[in-house]
Design an enzyme around this catalytic site. Sequence first.
Site, PDB file in Angstrom:
ATOM      1  N   PHE A 246      -6.587   7.009   1.268  1.00 51.50           N
ATOM      2  CA  PHE A 246      -6.813   5.708   0.635  1.00 51.50           C
ATOM      3  C   PHE A 246      -7.830   4.932   1.470  1.00 51.50           C
ATOM      4  O   PHE A 246      -8.220   5.365   2.572  1.00 51.50           O
ATOM      5  CB  PHE A 246      -5.487   4.928   0.514  1.00 51.50           C
ATOM      6  CG  PHE A 246      -4.843   4.612   1.837  1.00 51.50           C
ATOM      7  CD1 PHE A 246      -5.113   3.423   2.505  1.00 51.50           C
ATOM      8  CD2 PHE A 246      -3.963   5.510   2.437  1.00 51.50           C
ATOM      9  CE1 PHE A 246      -4.525   3.128   3.727  1.00 51.50           C
ATOM     10  CE2 PHE A 246      -3.374   5.230   3.672  1.00 51.50           C
ATOM     11  CZ  PHE A 246      -3.658   4.033   4.312  1.00 51.50           C
TER      12      PHE A 246
ATOM     13  N   GLU B  76      -0.587 -13.123   5.880  1.00 55.46           N
ATOM     14  CA  GLU B  76      -1.345 -12.411   6.908  1.00 55.46           C
ATOM     15  C   GLU B  76      -2.343 -13.397   7.496  1.00 55.46           C
ATOM     16  O   GLU B  76      -3.405 -13.612   6.939  1.00 55.46           O
ATOM     17  CB  GLU B  76      -2.035 -11.188   6.323  1.00 55.46           C
ATOM     18  CG  GLU B  76      -1.038 -10.101   5.983  1.00 55.46           C
ATOM     19  CD  GLU B  76      -1.684  -8.770   5.614  1.00 55.46           C
ATOM     20  OE1 GLU B  76      -2.696  -8.388   6.227  1.00 55.46           O
ATOM     21  OE2 GLU B  76      -1.162  -8.130   4.700  1.00 55.46           O
TER      22      GLU B  76
ATOM     23  N   ASN C  37       0.824  -1.210   0.000  1.00 57.40           N
ATOM     24  CA  ASN C  37       0.000   0.000   0.000  1.00 57.40           C
ATOM     25  C   ASN C  37       0.867   1.273   0.000  1.00 57.40           C
ATOM     26  O   ASN C  37       1.404   1.663   1.039  1.00 57.40           O
ATOM     27  CB  ASN C  37      -0.898  -0.041   1.248  1.00 57.40           C
ATOM     28  CG  ASN C  37      -1.845   1.137   1.325  1.00 57.40           C
ATOM     29  OD1 ASN C  37      -1.637   2.158   0.694  1.00 57.40           O
ATOM     30  ND2 ASN C  37      -2.890   0.981   2.115  1.00 57.40           N
TER      31      ASN C  37
ATOM     32  N   LYS D 232      -3.677  14.435   9.021  1.00 61.35           N
ATOM     33  CA  LYS D 232      -4.068  13.035   9.281  1.00 61.35           C
ATOM     34  C   LYS D 232      -3.036  12.388  10.202  1.00 61.35           C
ATOM     35  O   LYS D 232      -3.390  11.754  11.195  1.00 61.35           O
ATOM     36  CB  LYS D 232      -4.220  12.250   7.968  1.00 61.35           C
ATOM     37  CG  LYS D 232      -4.653  10.803   8.225  1.00 61.35           C
ATOM     38  CD  LYS D 232      -4.808   9.937   6.972  1.00 61.35           C
ATOM     39  CE  LYS D 232      -5.053   8.472   7.370  1.00 61.35           C
ATOM     40  NZ  LYS D 232      -4.969   7.528   6.272  1.00 61.35           N
TER      41      LYS D 232
ATOM     42  N   ASP E 276     -10.673   6.151   4.076  1.00 58.70           N
ATOM     43  CA  ASP E 276     -10.524   7.572   4.420  1.00 58.70           C
ATOM     44  C   ASP E 276     -11.735   8.441   4.033  1.00 58.70           C
ATOM     45  O   ASP E 276     -12.129   9.312   4.809  1.00 58.70           O
ATOM     46  CB  ASP E 276      -9.244   8.158   3.800  1.00 58.70           C
ATOM     47  CG  ASP E 276      -7.997   7.815   4.605  1.00 58.70           C
ATOM     48  OD1 ASP E 276      -8.140   7.334   5.746  1.00 58.70           O
ATOM     49  OD2 ASP E 276      -6.877   8.028   4.098  1.00 58.70           O
TER      50      ASP E 276
ATOM     51  N   ASP F 193      -0.587  -3.652  10.317  1.00 58.20           N
ATOM     52  CA  ASP F 193      -1.890  -4.252  10.089  1.00 58.20           C
ATOM     53  C   ASP F 193      -2.928  -3.325  10.722  1.00 58.20           C
ATOM     54  O   ASP F 193      -2.853  -3.021  11.919  1.00 58.20           O
ATOM     55  CB  ASP F 193      -1.961  -5.659  10.701  1.00 58.20           C
ATOM     56  CG  ASP F 193      -3.115  -6.448  10.103  1.00 58.20           C
ATOM     57  OD1 ASP F 193      -3.352  -6.322   8.889  1.00 58.20           O
ATOM     58  OD2 ASP F 193      -3.789  -7.177  10.842  1.00 58.20           O
ATOM     59  N   SER F 194      -3.856  -2.863   9.903  1.00 59.56           N
ATOM     60  CA  SER F 194      -4.812  -1.858  10.357  1.00 59.56           C
ATOM     61  C   SER F 194      -6.234  -2.310  10.073  1.00 59.56           C
ATOM     62  O   SER F 194      -6.455  -3.230   9.287  1.00 59.56           O
ATOM     63  CB  SER F 194      -4.568  -0.531   9.629  1.00 59.56           C
ATOM     64  OG  SER F 194      -3.244  -0.117   9.798  1.00 59.56           O
TER      65      SER F 194
HETATM   66  P1  IMP Z   1      -4.273  -3.595   5.961  1.00 54.05           P
HETATM   67  O1  IMP Z   1      -3.591  -3.113   7.192  1.00 54.05           O
HETATM   68  O2  IMP Z   1      -3.488  -3.233   4.748  1.00 54.05           O
HETATM   69  O3  IMP Z   1      -4.671  -5.049   6.032  1.00 54.05           O
HETATM   70  O4  IMP Z   1      -5.577  -2.714   5.839  1.00 54.05           O
HETATM   71  C1  IMP Z   1      -6.886  -3.212   5.969  1.00 54.05           C
HETATM   72  C2  IMP Z   1      -7.825  -2.300   5.203  1.00 54.05           C
HETATM   73  O5  IMP Z   1      -7.981  -1.100   5.921  1.00 54.05           O
HETATM   74  C3  IMP Z   1      -7.351  -1.961   3.793  1.00 54.05           C
HETATM   75  O6  IMP Z   1      -8.461  -1.977   2.926  1.00 54.05           O
HETATM   76  C4  IMP Z   1      -6.813  -0.553   3.942  1.00 54.05           C
HETATM   77  O7  IMP Z   1      -6.994   0.209   2.766  1.00 54.05           O
HETATM   78  C5  IMP Z   1      -7.672  -0.005   5.083  1.00 54.05           C
HETATM   79  N1  IMP Z   1      -6.903   0.965   5.839  1.00 54.05           N
HETATM   80  C6  IMP Z   1      -5.792   0.749   6.576  1.00 54.05           C
HETATM   81  N2  IMP Z   1      -5.327   1.898   7.077  1.00 54.05           N
HETATM   82  C7  IMP Z   1      -6.175   2.865   6.640  1.00 54.05           C
HETATM   83  C8  IMP Z   1      -6.197   4.270   6.786  1.00 54.05           C
HETATM   84  O8  IMP Z   1      -5.327   4.897   7.414  1.00 54.05           O
HETATM   85  N3  IMP Z   1      -7.203   4.915   6.180  1.00 54.05           N
HETATM   86  C9  IMP Z   1      -8.165   4.270   5.455  1.00 54.05           C
HETATM   87  N4  IMP Z   1      -8.185   2.963   5.271  1.00 54.05           N
HETATM   88  C10 IMP Z   1      -7.185   2.260   5.852  1.00 54.05           C
END
Ligand code: IMP
Length: 183
Positions: free
Chosen positions: A140, A36, A9, A162, A143, A65-66
Amino acid sequence: MRLSIVTSNPGKVAEYQRSFEGYGIEAVHLREPYDEVQSSDLGEVVRKGIGELRSRGLSDFIIDDSGLFIDRLKGFPGVWSAYVQKTIGNDGVLKLMQGAGDRGAEFRCCIGCCIGGRDIVVTGVCRGSILEGGRGAGGFGYDPIFSHDGRRSFAEIPLDEKNGVSHRGVAVRMLIEEMRDLL
Ligand code: IMP
């Protein structure tokens, strides 16, 4: 100091690069896939990811991981955020939230950092709400539908703003604290 940001990303990379400016840390993008694992715990995903990448000889890197956790949906999409983003997307989430009075939600970001033979895992949280519709062209993922102040979406505010309030920004500041002796 140079840290590889292991992710597919570029949006995350841009945020890390800006956050680390001023700390003498050069953040470089590294596209290196890792497994993952499916878990209800972001920390577990990150710890396993660190182990896998370290076993391949990688060091001085970050993984992230978010997820977006929506109160009304009992934490959904949470650990399924990537899958939900790819399938039903923001429009699908907005549909699930149609007519919902309680629009509270939070972003969580778990950072795993392997640095100088040490593992550091920190989690940052940002509370906010799901807007009635998507807004803005920046950022992205989720958001455009998330707001920390109830007015503007994360896709409408500058990157620095942000980073100042976001789950990732909070986690980065926790990480910097943990790394103080190395900087
Ligand atoms: P991952 O950490 O890449 O697995 O993210 C999981 C999902 O959450 C993905 O679709 C990311 O685009 C979204 N995501 C993670 N961080 C953010 C952020 O800061 N803003 C918006 N979407 C996020």
